[in-house]
Scaffold this active site. Structure first.
Site, PDB file in Angstrom:
ATOM      1  N   ARG A  36       0.844  -1.186   0.000  1.00 23.28           N
ATOM      2  CA  ARG A  36       0.000   0.000   0.000  1.00 23.28           C
ATOM      3  C   ARG A  36       0.885   1.244   0.000  1.00 23.28           C
ATOM      4  O   ARG A  36       1.658   1.447   0.932  1.00 23.28           O
ATOM      5  CB  ARG A  36      -0.921  -0.010   1.226  1.00 23.28           C
ATOM      6  CG  ARG A  36      -1.718   1.252   1.371  1.00 23.28           C
ATOM      7  CD  ARG A  36      -2.661   1.262   2.574  1.00 23.28           C
ATOM      8  NE  ARG A  36      -3.245   2.596   2.648  1.00 23.28           N
ATOM      9  CZ  ARG A  36      -3.178   3.412   3.699  1.00 23.28           C
ATOM     10  NH1 ARG A  36      -2.625   3.023   4.829  1.00 23.28           N
ATOM     11  NH2 ARG A  36      -3.675   4.623   3.627  1.00 23.28           N
ATOM     12  N   HIS A  68      -3.070  10.988   0.672  1.00 13.17           N
ATOM     13  CA  HIS A  68      -2.526  10.782   2.014  1.00 13.17           C
ATOM     14  C   HIS A  68      -1.920  12.114   2.468  1.00 13.17           C
ATOM     15  O   HIS A  68      -0.721  12.211   2.729  1.00 13.17           O
ATOM     16  CB  HIS A  68      -1.517   9.632   2.008  1.00 13.17           C
ATOM     17  CG  HIS A  68      -1.266   9.012   3.368  1.00 13.17           C
ATOM     18  ND1 HIS A  68      -1.401   7.660   3.613  1.00 13.17           N
ATOM     19  CD2 HIS A  68      -0.882   9.560   4.541  1.00 13.17           C
ATOM     20  CE1 HIS A  68      -1.094   7.409   4.894  1.00 13.17           C
ATOM     21  NE2 HIS A  68      -0.772   8.546   5.470  1.00 13.17           N
ATOM     22  N   GLU A  74      -7.453   8.457   6.293  1.00 10.74           N
ATOM     23  CA  GLU A  74      -7.732   9.067   7.598  1.00 10.74           C
ATOM     24  C   GLU A  74      -8.298  10.477   7.520  1.00 10.74           C
ATOM     25  O   GLU A  74      -7.648  11.438   7.974  1.00 10.74           O
ATOM     26  CB  GLU A  74      -6.473   9.064   8.466  1.00 10.74           C
ATOM     27  CG  GLU A  74      -6.005   7.670   8.811  1.00 10.74           C
ATOM     28  CD  GLU A  74      -4.855   7.644   9.817  1.00 10.74           C
ATOM     29  OE1 GLU A  74      -4.298   8.708  10.137  1.00 10.74           O
ATOM     30  OE2 GLU A  74      -4.532   6.549  10.288  1.00 10.74           O
ATOM     31  N   ASN A 112      -7.574   1.841   9.981  1.00  5.79           N
ATOM     32  CA  ASN A 112      -6.224   2.041  10.520  1.00  5.79           C
ATOM     33  C   ASN A 112      -6.361   2.013  12.034  1.00  5.79           C
ATOM     34  O   ASN A 112      -7.144   2.778  12.599  1.00  5.79           O
ATOM     35  CB  ASN A 112      -5.656   3.399  10.102  1.00  5.79           C
ATOM     36  CG  ASN A 112      -5.374   3.496   8.606  1.00  5.79           C
ATOM     37  OD1 ASN A 112      -5.611   2.555   7.840  1.00  5.79           O
ATOM     38  ND2 ASN A 112      -4.867   4.638   8.175  1.00  5.79           N
ATOM     39  N   TYR A 136      -4.395   2.061  15.826  1.00  7.54           N
ATOM     40  CA  TYR A 136      -3.188   2.224  16.639  1.00  7.54           C
ATOM     41  C   TYR A 136      -3.430   1.965  18.121  1.00  7.54           C
ATOM     42  O   TYR A 136      -2.741   1.172  18.732  1.00  7.54           O
ATOM     43  CB  TYR A 136      -2.552   3.603  16.400  1.00  7.54           C
ATOM     44  CG  TYR A 136      -1.899   3.653  15.033  1.00  7.54           C
ATOM     45  CD1 TYR A 136      -0.609   3.177  14.838  1.00  7.54           C
ATOM     46  CD2 TYR A 136      -2.610   4.091  13.919  1.00  7.54           C
ATOM     47  CE1 TYR A 136      -0.028   3.157  13.574  1.00  7.54           C
ATOM     48  CE2 TYR A 136      -2.037   4.075  12.647  1.00  7.54           C
ATOM     49  CZ  TYR A 136      -0.751   3.603  12.486  1.00  7.54           C
ATOM     50  OH  TYR A 136      -0.187   3.562  11.244  1.00  7.54           O
ATOM     51  N   GLU A 195      -3.725  -0.103   8.215  1.00 10.55           N
ATOM     52  CA  GLU A 195      -2.506   0.280   8.946  1.00 10.55           C
ATOM     53  C   GLU A 195      -2.601  -0.229  10.369  1.00 10.55           C
ATOM     54  O   GLU A 195      -3.663  -0.145  10.991  1.00 10.55           O
ATOM     55  CB  GLU A 195      -2.363   1.815   9.082  1.00 10.55           C
ATOM     56  CG  GLU A 195      -1.866   2.532   7.876  1.00 10.55           C
ATOM     57  CD  GLU A 195      -1.743   4.047   8.097  1.00 10.55           C
ATOM     58  OE1 GLU A 195      -1.553   4.493   9.245  1.00 10.55           O
ATOM     59  OE2 GLU A 195      -1.849   4.771   7.097  1.00 10.55           O
TER      60      GLU A 195
HETATM   61  C1  PNW Z   1      -1.421   7.530  10.633  1.00 13.46           C
HETATM   62  N1  PNW Z   1      -3.270   9.443  16.460  1.00 13.46           N
HETATM   63  O1  PNW Z   1      -1.538   8.771  11.287  1.00 13.46           O
HETATM   64  C2  PNW Z   1      -1.038   7.879   9.218  1.00 13.46           C
HETATM   65  O2  PNW Z   1      -1.901   7.322   8.268  1.00 13.46           O
HETATM   66  C3  PNW Z   1       0.388   7.616   8.896  1.00 13.46           C
HETATM   67  O3  PNW Z   1       0.771   8.472   7.854  1.00 13.46           O
HETATM   68  C4  PNW Z   1       1.242   7.772  10.125  1.00 13.46           C
HETATM   69  O4  PNW Z   1       2.614   7.706   9.869  1.00 13.46           O
HETATM   70  C5  PNW Z   1       0.833   6.666  11.076  1.00 13.46           C
HETATM   71  O5  PNW Z   1      -0.564   6.693  11.334  1.00 13.46           O
HETATM   72  C6  PNW Z   1       1.567   6.699  12.413  1.00 13.46           C
HETATM   73  O6  PNW Z   1       1.244   7.856  13.121  1.00 13.46           O
HETATM   74  C7  PNW Z   1      -1.971   8.869  12.580  1.00 13.46           C
HETATM   75  O7  PNW Z   1      -2.817  10.409  17.090  1.00 13.46           O
HETATM   76  C8  PNW Z   1      -1.549   9.979  13.295  1.00 13.46           C
HETATM   77  O8  PNW Z   1      -4.076   8.639  16.984  1.00 13.46           O
HETATM   78  C9  PNW Z   1      -1.970  10.161  14.581  1.00 13.46           C
HETATM   79  C10 PNW Z   1      -2.835   9.245  15.149  1.00 13.46           C
HETATM   80  C11 PNW Z   1      -3.259   8.141  14.446  1.00 13.46           C
HETATM   81  C12 PNW Z   1      -2.821   7.966  13.141  1.00 13.46           C
END
Ligand code: PNW
Length: 464
Positions: free
Chosen positions: A78, A122, A167, A293, A295, A368
């Protein structure tokens, strides 16, 4: 090294990147400036004054990087296409060298047996469009669909998966509500029209891609389970309004054609003149799949607590008067960015999607998931990242459990192939399966890369 979770035979394992974070060549071969080029040039915006001007120099090293992807043994890669590399001023003139770059990348991936999965936006908006109002104006959504048509005409016969927007929640909140990302606007709730225009750009692009004969279209949308900080009614309510604003404001219109809340809908463009309903029709154009995505989960309470605000906010000041406050999750392992490592949260968001949307939900992908540490080569040259191995193993296992519970999940893309430019945080956080030395551009596969490689080849040998 530890075992690879058992997943369905045709489950897609991939890695992901984004143009501004890896390409560099910011002003080469006809590329126009993006809002990230502008933002990085403003003093104080990016840690240590770093920029994406060179990044991983992927623009000049894509063959080497495709070889790394091939050797890794993933099914899919991707990447994102830089809009200003293809259309330097966002509309009109097409930069042939820019399209050629992605054309070669796609061919190289196919020759390596890897399915190209392309994100069209992006976050690197052409600066020329920002100068005309960017995502605060409706026009930008139409320009995005025009750009998508140009790309689809060239690559549509070979790209296997399409994601119009990455996002929209982060682009709205970080870019326009709090201002820690480009274009750096701190509009608070006045950023809501930006969300609507990004979603409209998504919907118009889905339609443009379909009109160009392209299929297998989804989205890459960030989602986080939201947990009340305590069992109190006040915290429960606070968590619910946060959940509505960061999760369902973005998923409901795409999957159901509605905004989750009448108050939010009333703040959107077109509400007063009755055109909002027609926009929502466009935004909810059916998708072939929906990408999440993931995290970390976010605990949320009422404002004014003693506990520090969420590390995910990267120290940004929230607008005054919010009815909620993101908090830090106590007693969990964390990454080098202090992000909570909670694989169960991935299982939870997947089952929540299945429950919330039922028959309306297309198959899911994890577009992601990943973790940053301050990895560096040891004296023997190896880059040991056991925490990243455990992270991906445990998150893949959470996906396997969700599948066992009946959720239709088709794939998982690790963020990221390479260490790269982590937006406002610069180059210090390293998310890659491959270490990048930014002085020499030498790539060194980390132990996590070896782990994927070993298990993906075993999976292949056993016919999965
Ligand atoms: C994503 N948060 O961004 C993006 O899609 C990527 O480009 C980035 O490198 C990756 O996650 C890691 O950060 C985020 O604060 C930025 O929860 C911030 C958050 C989540 C995703």
């Amino acid at each position: 090294m530890t075992g690879f979770p058992r997943l369905p035979e045709d489950f897609v394992v991939g890695v992901s990147t984004a143009s501004y974070q890896i390409e560099g060549a910011a002003a080469e071969e006809g590329k126009g400036p993006s809002i990230w080029d502008t933002f990085c040039a403003e003093p104080g915006r990016i840690r240590n004054g770093e920029t994406g001007e060179v990044a991983c120099d992927h623009y000049h090293r894509s063959k080497e990087d495709v070889a790394l992807i091939r050797e890794l043994g993933v099914d899919s890669y991707r990447f994102s296409i830089s809009w200003p590399r293809v259309m330097p001023s966002g509309a009109g003139h097409v930069n042939a060298a820019g399209l050629d770059f992605y054309d070669r990348l796609v061919d190289d991936l196919l020759a390596a047996g890897v399915t190209p999965a392309a994100t069209l936006y992006h976050w690197d908006l052409p600066q020329a469009l920002q100068d005309r109002g960017g995502w605060q104006v409706r026009e930008t959504a139409q320009r995005m669909a025009d750009y998508a048509t140009v790309v689809a005409e060239r690559l549509g016969d070979r790209v296997g998966m399409w994601m119009p927007v990455n996002e929209p929640v982060v682009a709205t909140m970080f870019g326009h509500a709090v201002g820690t990302h480009a274009p750096g606007l701190a509009l608070g709730f006045d950023a809501l029209p930006v969300a609507h225009h990004l979603l409209l750009g998504h919907g118009l692009t889905v339609q443009a891609l379909r009109a160009a004969g392209v299929g297998n279209i989804g989205i890459a949308s960030n989602h986080a389970p939201t947990w009340p900080a305590t069992g109190s009614d006040a915290d429960r309510e606070a968590a619910e309004s946060y959940d509505t604003l960061v999760n369902w404001l973005f998923a409901d219109p795409v999957l159901c054609g509605t905004y989750p809340d009448e108050l939010l809908a009333s703040l959107m463009p077109g509400h007063a003149d009755g055109t909002l309903a027609a926009d929502l029709e466009i935004i909810s154009t059916p998708l072939d799949w929906f990408g999440v995505n993931y995290y970390q989960p976010v605990p949320v309470g009422t404002p004014g607590s003693a506990s520090a605000s969420s590390p995910a906010l990267e120290g940004a000041a929230l607008p005054e008067g919010l009815p909620f406050e993101p908090r830090v999750l106590p007693d969990v392992p964390t990454t080098g960015l202090d992000w909570a490592v909670v694989p169960d949260g991935l299982h939870e968001i997947l089952t929540t999607f299945a429950r919330r949307y039922g028959d309306r939900l297309p198959p899911l992908y994890i577009t992601e998931s990943g973790c940053a540490f301050h990895d560096r080569p040891a004296a023997d040259g190896a880059v040991r990242d056991p925490q990243r191995v455990a992270y991906h193993r445990d998150h893949l296992a959470a996906v396997a459990r969700a599948i066992g519970d009946g959720v239709d999940v088709r794939g998982y893309f690790a963020w990221s192939l390479l260490d790269n430019f982590e937006w406002a945080l610069g180059y210090e956080p390293r998310f890659g399966l491959v270490h990048v030395d930014y002085d020499t551009q030498v790539r060194t596969p980390k132990d996590s890369y070896r782990w994927f490689q070993e298990h993906l080849s075993a999976r292949r040998r056993s016919g999965r």
